[in-house]
Enzyme design. Structure first.
Site, PDB file in Angstrom:
ATOM      1  N   LYS A  55      44.957  60.887 101.571  1.00 57.31           N
ATOM      2  CA  LYS A  55      45.818  60.995 100.382  1.00 57.31           C
ATOM      3  C   LYS A  55      46.354  62.414 100.261  1.00 57.31           C
ATOM      4  O   LYS A  55      47.546  62.621 100.000  1.00 57.31           O
ATOM      5  CB  LYS A  55      45.045  60.591  99.125  1.00 57.31           C
ATOM      6  CG  LYS A  55      44.870  59.089  99.009  1.00 57.31           C
ATOM      7  CD  LYS A  55      43.886  58.681  97.928  1.00 57.31           C
ATOM      8  CE  LYS A  55      43.666  57.169  97.977  1.00 57.31           C
ATOM      9  NZ  LYS A  55      42.538  56.721  97.175  1.00 57.31           N
ATOM     10  N   GLN A  99      38.405  58.912  92.842  1.00 58.10           N
ATOM     11  CA  GLN A  99      38.079  57.940  93.890  1.00 58.10           C
ATOM     12  C   GLN A  99      36.882  57.089  93.467  1.00 58.10           C
ATOM     13  O   GLN A  99      35.841  57.621  93.085  1.00 58.10           O
ATOM     14  CB  GLN A  99      37.778  58.701  95.192  1.00 58.10           C
ATOM     15  CG  GLN A  99      37.543  57.820  96.395  1.00 58.10           C
ATOM     16  CD  GLN A  99      38.805  57.098  96.861  1.00 58.10           C
ATOM     17  OE1 GLN A  99      39.894  57.664  96.913  1.00 58.10           O
ATOM     18  NE2 GLN A  99      38.655  55.819  97.168  1.00 58.10           N
ATOM     19  N   ASP A 122      46.726  55.733  89.312  1.00 56.12           N
ATOM     20  CA  ASP A 122      46.121  54.493  89.800  1.00 56.12           C
ATOM     21  C   ASP A 122      46.505  53.313  88.908  1.00 56.12           C
ATOM     22  O   ASP A 122      46.326  52.162  89.285  1.00 56.12           O
ATOM     23  CB  ASP A 122      44.580  54.630  89.785  1.00 56.12           C
ATOM     24  CG  ASP A 122      44.005  54.818  91.180  1.00 56.12           C
ATOM     25  OD1 ASP A 122      44.694  54.483  92.163  1.00 56.12           O
ATOM     26  OD2 ASP A 122      42.858  55.294  91.277  1.00 56.12           O
TER      27      ASP A 122
END
Ligand code: NAD
Length: 299
Positions: A55, A99, A122
């Site tokens: 990422k 995460q 997200d």
């Protein structure tokens, strides 16, 4: 019967990333700012480390700023919430991603709730889930966004199609149902308690498998000509003992019946990071009050 068209997620992700990079350079030139993404990892799970590294790399490749926070496995919930508060306040950070999964001492719901919804790239915050449900602008989870773009590679207009999603998670199945409704599909969400799953799946013009069971969906579950999007990522042992990745769909059987299908790997996976980059630019524009660059329209 002819073989299904393979929808190339890698190529589509590369083209999304190019559009993001072009948008970032336009923002830098016209509005003098660069979007920034902060990724927080707690613990040293090897798979999560690889994701986080990828990422970060892709964020900088797209011309954005990347901030990585690798916190020890024994980090307290309070310490993580304090870190998120700082990131919420930082004007250089436009997107925050924590995460998952998190170690047992940390409640993931509390952590997600603490992220500023406008920085929640997200799209997991309840405010963003609500915005999606009622059709207001907001940040949408990356994997479902990628699934819709992949399906549209096979057929630009999904309107009126029967869509069946297998899996009802908050990160894939449920938000994808909302997105496919927005595309005017007739949507069914199937799950572990669905009666006669093969029969339900066979109704689908667009069949999405997001379960996490290797090759659960067999060829005879698929309607001839259907678009099949395989979200599953399952690591299985080959006969020679080596590990390989398979999806939730029995690919070889499915290609004989489907009209178009995403492979694993190389389908949904690459699109997820590409959509994260796009979401970071969207979040940055929202926070700075500038219009989304033209090249990102439709993402
Ligand atoms: P999850 O475990 O949260 O949800 C799985 C869903 O599948 C549940 O709703 C459950 O009801 C349903 N299910 C379980 N067994 C079933 C069965 N036998 N029949 C029908 N339904 C069943 O999973 P998730 O987080 O949504 O992820 C699903 C899969 O997608 C996993 O393999 C995951 O690794 C993968 N995934 C991939 C990406 C990507 O970027 N490609 C992103 C997220 C998830």
């Amino acid at each position: 019967m002819s073989e299904a068209r393979i929808i190339d997620g890698k190529a589509l992700a590369a083209s999304v990333q190019e559009r993001v990079a072009a948008a970032v350079s336009e923002l830098r030139m016209k509005h003098s700012f660069v979007p920034g993404l902060a990724v927080v990892l707690v613990g040293d799970d090897p798979a999560s480390r690889v994701y986080v590294r990828n990422k970060g790399r892709r964020t900088t490749e797209a011309g954005m700023k990347s901030f990585e926070y690798l916190l020890p496995a024994d980090t307290t919930e309070k310490a993580l919430l304090d870190r998120i508060r700082l990131l919420n306040e930082s004007p250089e950070v436009h997107g925050i991603l924590v995460q998952l999964p998190l170690p047992g001492q940390i409640d993931p719901a509390r952590v997600i709730d603490a992220i500023d919804p406008d920085k929640d790239v997200d799209g997991f915050h309840v405010i963003n889930a609500g915005r999606l449900a009622v059709g207001r602008p907001g940040l949408v989870p990356c994997t479902p966004l990628g699934c819709v773009l992949l399906a549209k590679q096979a057929r630009e207009d999904l309107s009126g199609l029967e869509a069946v999603i297998i899996g009802r998670s908050n990160i894939v199945g449920k938000p994808l149902a909302q997105l496919l409704l927005r595309e005017n599909c007739t949507v069914t969400i199937a799950h572990s308690r669905t009666r006669d799953l093969p029969e339900v799946a066979r109704r689908a013009d667009v069949l999405v498998a997001a379960v996490g069971r290797p090759e659960l969906v067999r060829g005879e579950w698929i309607k001839a000509g259907a678009i099949v999007i395989d979200v599953g990522i399952n690591r299985v042992r080959r006969e020679d003992g080596k590990a390989r990745l398979v999806g939730d769909v029995a690919f070889d059987e499915a290609t004989a019946v489907a009209g178009a299908i995403t492979p694993v790997p190389g389908g949904v996976g690459p699109m997820t990071i590409a959509m994260l980059l796009a979401n970071t630019v969207k979040a940055a524009c929202l926070q700075r009050g500038v219009p989304l660059p033209r090249m990102l329209e439709g993402l």
